[in-house]
Scaffold this active site. Sequence first.
Site, PDB file in Angstrom:
ATOM      1  N   SER A  24       0.821  -1.220   0.000  1.00 55.35           N
ATOM      2  CA  SER A  24       0.000   0.000   0.000  1.00 55.35           C
ATOM      3  C   SER A  24       0.851   1.265   0.000  1.00 55.35           C
ATOM      4  CB  SER A  24      -0.945  -0.005   1.210  1.00 55.35           C
ATOM      5  OG  SER A  24      -0.216  -0.170   2.412  1.00 55.35           O
ATOM      6  N   HIS A 157     -39.638  24.373  -9.767  1.00 51.24           N
ATOM      7  CA  HIS A 157     -39.785  23.528 -10.969  1.00 51.24           C
ATOM      8  C   HIS A 157     -39.092  24.163 -12.178  1.00 51.24           C
ATOM      9  CE1 HIS A 157     -43.077  21.497  -8.718  1.00 51.24           C
ATOM     10  NE2 HIS A 157     -43.362  22.733  -8.349  1.00 51.24           N
ATOM     11  N   SER A 278     -14.083  25.528 -27.765  1.00 50.08           N
ATOM     12  CA  SER A 278     -14.347  24.269 -28.447  1.00 50.08           C
ATOM     13  C   SER A 278     -13.309  24.113 -29.553  1.00 50.08           C
ATOM     14  CB  SER A 278     -15.755  24.309 -29.037  1.00 50.08           C
ATOM     15  OG  SER A 278     -15.833  23.497 -30.185  1.00 50.08           O
ATOM     16  N   LYS A 284     -17.807  29.161 -29.221  1.00 43.77           N
ATOM     17  CA  LYS A 284     -18.129  28.564 -27.930  1.00 43.77           C
ATOM     18  C   LYS A 284     -17.277  29.084 -26.770  1.00 43.77           C
ATOM     19  CE  LYS A 284     -20.472  25.413 -27.065  1.00 43.77           C
ATOM     20  NZ  LYS A 284     -20.819  24.043 -27.344  1.00 43.77           N
ATOM     21  N   GLU A 291     -18.953  22.163 -14.920  1.00 42.37           N
ATOM     22  CA  GLU A 291     -19.365  20.817 -15.330  1.00 42.37           C
ATOM     23  C   GLU A 291     -18.504  19.750 -14.667  1.00 42.37           C
ATOM     24  OE1 GLU A 291     -21.031  21.149 -19.795  1.00 42.37           O
ATOM     25  OE2 GLU A 291     -19.077  22.011 -19.500  1.00 42.37           O
TER      26      GLU A 291
HETATM   27  N1  ARG Z   1      -1.136  -1.297   5.150  1.00 45.42           N
HETATM   28  C1  ARG Z   1      -2.085  -1.728   6.121  1.00 45.42           C
HETATM   29  C2  ARG Z   1      -3.389  -0.911   5.979  1.00 45.42           C
HETATM   30  O1  ARG Z   1      -3.337   0.096   5.339  1.00 45.42           O
HETATM   31  C3  ARG Z   1      -1.546  -1.529   7.496  1.00 45.42           C
HETATM   32  C4  ARG Z   1      -2.125  -2.413   8.513  1.00 45.42           C
HETATM   33  C5  ARG Z   1      -1.644  -3.788   8.303  1.00 45.42           C
HETATM   34  N2  ARG Z   1      -2.037  -4.675   9.365  1.00 45.42           N
HETATM   35  C6  ARG Z   1      -2.025  -5.974   9.202  1.00 45.42           C
HETATM   36  N3  ARG Z   1      -2.436  -6.674  10.197  1.00 45.42           N
HETATM   37  N4  ARG Z   1      -1.691  -6.530   8.079  1.00 45.42           N
HETATM   38  O2  ARG Z   1      -4.415  -1.257   6.457  1.00 45.42           O
END
Ligand code: ARG
Length: 473
Positions: A24, A157, A278, A284, A291
């Site tokens: 992550s 409306h 455009s 335009k 938007e």
């Molecule tokens: N990268 C993990 C998360 O964002 C951290 C926690 C990980 N904990 C574990 N027990 N694997 O949730």
Amino acid sequence: MSKPMWAGRFSKEVDSKVNAFNSSISFDGRMYRHDIMGSIAHATMLGKCGIISKEDSETLVNELEKVLDDIESGELQLDMNAEDIHMFIESVLTERLGEVGKRLHTARSRNDQVALDIRLYLRGEVYEIRALVDKLINVLCDLAEKHTDTIMPGYTHLQRAQPITFGHHLMAYAQMLLRDRDRLEDTVARIRENPLGSGALAGTTYPIDRDMVTELLRDNRTMVNSLDGVSDRDFCIELASTISIIMMHLSRFSEEIILWCSWEFKFIELDDAFATGSSIMPQKKNPDIAELVRGKCARVIGDNMTLLTMMKGLPLAYNKDMQEDKEAIFDAVDTVKLCMSTFIPMLETMTVYKDNMRKAAAKGFINATDCADYLVKKGMAFRDAYKITGGLVALCIEKDTDLEHLPLEDYKSRCELFDNDVYQAISLDTCVNMRNSKGGPSPESVKEQIWYTRNRITYPGRYTTVAHNISEE
Ligand code: ARG
């Protein structure tokens, strides 16, 4: 890549695809400062409680500060092969400090660590969003002040209904944003709760002082239950929902901006710097920003839905599903900040075509209610007056005229109560100026709304209602 810290019980290396899938750091790397902040508080507490030695505690704190400086200066790059930001920082610390580095994770789990980090990260973001909301409210107050007597049609409306002022319309949005502001405040109060010390799920046998950490981090309170501490992502959902409401408000406003700058309305024109052209149609000038804001609202609602759906089937306590919280909540936060910071200058620089607003208000029998009210003020019951006025509108349509130009004989032919003063009573200015009930569109009412709104930002919590306001004066 070095072995993961948890490699002890494994006899094989993890498949490289699994590593990439599991990691992550590409999205939680942005929490490096908060991870370090939490670790500094934790290391300090460990030292003070005698769980690690004072010297080790100091060494850890000093090195954590150095790691922070090094990341900030660019000297230390995040390793995208690391599992997450928590593992990365701990491994750097261990590389640099050896044995001492390994002591940091005493009485802590990544489960309570990550919960704390997200809270610390979001805390700062909420204050940034609140500042943008305040800025937008101030811009609305300034604009409304210039347009307390700019008459425009009010719609229901999307049909012309009754005359209002542009200032009145803008102040409606300001009230919506004041509620958003209150929701942000309410949300941040719960974000500022400290889960650290929950451990993996069941607390710890070490004599930790959770309240000390709470104090060091300037949190509001220590979370009461360790299972809840690591399982809770309500604060992400609350914030995503608060942001969804802000985005919904911006999206409705955008929808009006888009309508207003169409040739059919031409109530406003966007500054060249905040509109686009455009590739094929040379004439335009498109309201792309409005938007896009309207479009991005959908995606934030999606983030909110992601979080709710991700959590709804999870048993207590931590489950890896919860790693998905970050991309969703970060996207919501990034998107609202991006939208606000473009939307605000777009509003500040637009040109308002007062005359077109007034012309639109002069059409569509927008003063028919006032015509009926005229008869009521002369003693007639409202329902009868309503019926007579309806007949007069039909007559105007037949004669291709409007109530302002309908001859008095025609009025009198329907009701003897009509007199020459009817023209004054149904003039647009009268219609608006007389609507001076609290919260109404008259210049006086709008000035009061602006005053109240500015005070709500300057003295939050002090002013609750307009009535309360006035009695305080
Ligand atoms: N990268 C993990 C998360 O964002 C951290 C926690 C990980 N904990 C574990 N027990 N694997 O949730």
